[in-house]
Scaffold this active site. Structure first.
Site, PDB file in Angstrom:
ATOM      1  N   CYS A 272     122.774  16.467  24.277  1.00 20.60           N
ATOM      2  CA  CYS A 272     122.489  16.167  22.866  1.00 20.60           C
ATOM      3  C   CYS A 272     121.684  14.881  22.684  1.00 20.60           C
ATOM      4  CB  CYS A 272     123.796  16.033  22.092  1.00 20.60           C
ATOM      5  SG  CYS A 272     124.798  14.687  22.721  1.00 20.60           S
TER       6      CYS A 272
ATOM      7  N   ASP B  73     122.905  11.826  22.873  1.00 21.67           N
ATOM      8  CA  ASP B  73     123.728  10.719  22.380  1.00 21.67           C
ATOM      9  C   ASP B  73     124.020   9.724  23.505  1.00 21.67           C
ATOM     10  OD1 ASP B  73     123.787  11.808  19.886  1.00 21.67           O
ATOM     11  OD2 ASP B  73     125.681  12.835  20.170  1.00 21.67           O
TER      12      ASP B  73
ATOM     13  N   CYS C 275     128.857  11.897  18.638  1.00 15.10           N
ATOM     14  CA  CYS C 275     129.502  12.690  17.587  1.00 15.10           C
ATOM     15  C   CYS C 275     131.004  12.378  17.505  1.00 15.10           C
ATOM     16  CB  CYS C 275     129.316  14.162  17.914  1.00 15.10           C
ATOM     17  SG  CYS C 275     130.232  14.613  19.376  1.00 15.10           S
TER      18      CYS C 275
ATOM     19  N   CYS D 100     130.632  16.658  25.344  1.00 16.83           N
ATOM     20  CA  CYS D 100     130.754  15.347  24.700  1.00 16.83           C
ATOM     21  C   CYS D 100     131.730  14.450  25.469  1.00 16.83           C
ATOM     22  CB  CYS D 100     131.247  15.491  23.271  1.00 16.83           C
ATOM     23  SG  CYS D 100     130.320  16.684  22.313  1.00 16.83           S
TER      24      CYS D 100
HETATM   25 FE1  FES Z   1     126.469  14.360  21.409  1.00 19.09          FE
HETATM   26 FE2  FES Z   1     128.915  15.208  21.122  1.00 19.09          FE
HETATM   27  S1  FES Z   1     127.146  16.110  20.302  1.00 19.09           S
HETATM   28  S2  FES Z   1     128.224  13.518  22.262  1.00 19.09           S
END
Ligand code: FES
Length: 128
Positions: A37, A39, A62, A106
């Protein structure tokens, strides 16, 4: 309908995350990005006698990333670094009573950032 597949524990840690923040001059620092993702997670540790005396995290992730990091910090605090190194994403997900399968990626962030911070601490120690 049960809350879109999240356990109560996940929701609780998401709403009230533990150990959010940073540590100035940490003994170990880990940063990882999630290739799925994009992140990012950062983990800071203070270590005394090879035991994690303090731990903080900061994330642009998230809700699941926040909940898993919060749980990882609780699991790791007070543990010897070798024990903390053995904490897996599965341990974290189990402690949270599970994560929806599509959110399992995640939980990599939290465990990987913790392991990164411990590796950083170890490499600094060797250099001393
Ligand atoms: Fe990126 Fe969960 S969607 S860490």
């Amino acid at each position: 309908m049960a809350q879109i597949g999240y356990s109560e524990k996940v929701m609780e840690h998401f709403m009230n995350p533990r150990n959010v923040g940073t540590i100035e001059n940490p003994d170990g620092y880990g940063k990882v990005g999630n290739p799925v993702c994009g992140d990012v997670m950062e983990m800071f540790i203070s270590v005394e006698d090879d035991t994690i005396s303090d731990i903080k995290f900061r994330t642009f992730g998230c809700g699941s990333a926040i909940a898993t990091s919060s749980m990882v910090t609780e699991l790791a605090k007070g543990k010897h670094i070798d024990e903390a190194m053995e904490i897996t994403r599965k341990d974290v997900a189990d402690e949270l009573d599970g994560l929806p399968p599509r959110k399992m990626h995640c939980s990599n962030l939290a465990a990987d950032a913790l392991h990164g911070a411990i590796e950083d601490y170890k490499s600094k120690k060797v250099g001393k």
